[in-house]
Scaffold this motif. Structure first.
Motif, PDB file in Angstrom:
ATOM      1  N   ASN A 112       0.828  -1.202   0.000  1.00  0.00           N
ATOM      2  CA  ASN A 112       0.000   0.000   0.000  1.00  0.00           C
ATOM      3  C   ASN A 112       0.865   1.255   0.000  1.00  0.00           C
ATOM      4  N   ASP A 113       0.247   2.369  -0.407  1.00  0.00           N
ATOM      5  CA  ASP A 113       0.941   3.653  -0.455  1.00  0.00           C
ATOM      6  C   ASP A 113       0.658   4.506   0.776  1.00  0.00           C
ATOM      7  N   MET A 114      -0.465   4.267   1.434  1.00  0.00           N
ATOM      8  CA  MET A 114      -0.878   5.093   2.565  1.00  0.00           C
ATOM      9  C   MET A 114      -1.910   4.374   3.407  1.00  0.00           C
ATOM     10  N   VAL A 115      -2.150   4.900   4.613  1.00  0.00           N
ATOM     11  CA  VAL A 115      -3.200   4.399   5.498  1.00  0.00           C
ATOM     12  C   VAL A 115      -4.218   5.516   5.673  1.00  0.00           C
ATOM     13  N   LEU A 116      -5.486   5.181   5.508  1.00  0.00           N
ATOM     14  CA  LEU A 116      -6.569   6.116   5.778  1.00  0.00           C
ATOM     15  C   LEU A 116      -7.235   5.647   7.063  1.00  0.00           C
ATOM     16  N   ALA A 117      -7.014   6.406   8.144  1.00  0.00           N
ATOM     17  CA  ALA A 117      -7.519   6.031   9.467  1.00  0.00           C
ATOM     18  C   ALA A 117      -8.985   6.425   9.585  1.00  0.00           C
ATOM     19  N   MET A 118      -9.848   5.427   9.725  1.00  0.00           N
ATOM     20  CA  MET A 118     -11.287   5.640   9.783  1.00  0.00           C
ATOM     21  C   MET A 118     -11.766   5.608  11.223  1.00  0.00           C
ATOM     22  N   GLY A 119     -11.347   6.577  11.983  1.00  0.00           N
ATOM     23  CA  GLY A 119     -11.720   6.645  13.387  1.00  0.00           C
ATOM     24  C   GLY A 119     -10.707   7.464  14.161  1.00  0.00           C
ATOM     25  N   THR A 120     -10.875   7.481  15.451  1.00  0.00           N
ATOM     26  CA  THR A 120     -10.007   8.294  16.295  1.00  0.00           C
ATOM     27  C   THR A 120      -8.821   7.511  16.839  1.00  0.00           C
TER      28      THR A 120
END
Length: 99
Positions: free
Chosen positions: A55-63
């Motif tokens: 993967n190229d990045m992480v998209l954090a879906m939460g706190t």
């Protein structure tokens, strides 16, 4: 179109992940980006290191606090449009793709 590999990580149900994937795909296609999205439920999988290579990045879906060698972007703008969605999109567009 360039391809961006995104690891979407959070404590979401599969239905919620699927809705957010469709939303993100629509947003990024307008920016001439084809997203390839992998989802990880952080309640089931704490260590994300096995996903970093592909993967190229992480998209954090939460706190939650996510630690990764990849750039981590706050994805709350995708969860709630009023939480600075434009900043989230701008950060995604500035990711360096490691093809």
């Amino acid at each position: 179109m360039k391809e961006l590999r995104i690891l979407m990580a959070g404590g979401l149900t599969q239905d919620k992940f699927e809705k957010k994937i469709k939303e993100l795909e629509e947003i990024l296609k307008k920016e001439n980006i084809t997203p390839v999205i992998t989802t990880v439920n952080t309640y089931e999988q704490k260590d994300l290191s096995s996903f970093e290579e592909s993967n190229d990045m992480v998209l954090a879906m939460g706190t939650l606090n996510i630690e990764s060698v990849l750039p981590v972007i706050n994805g709350m703008g995708l969860m709630y449009g009023w939480m600075d969605r434009n900043k989230m999109i701008e950060e995604i567009l500035n990711i360096e793709i490691k093809n």
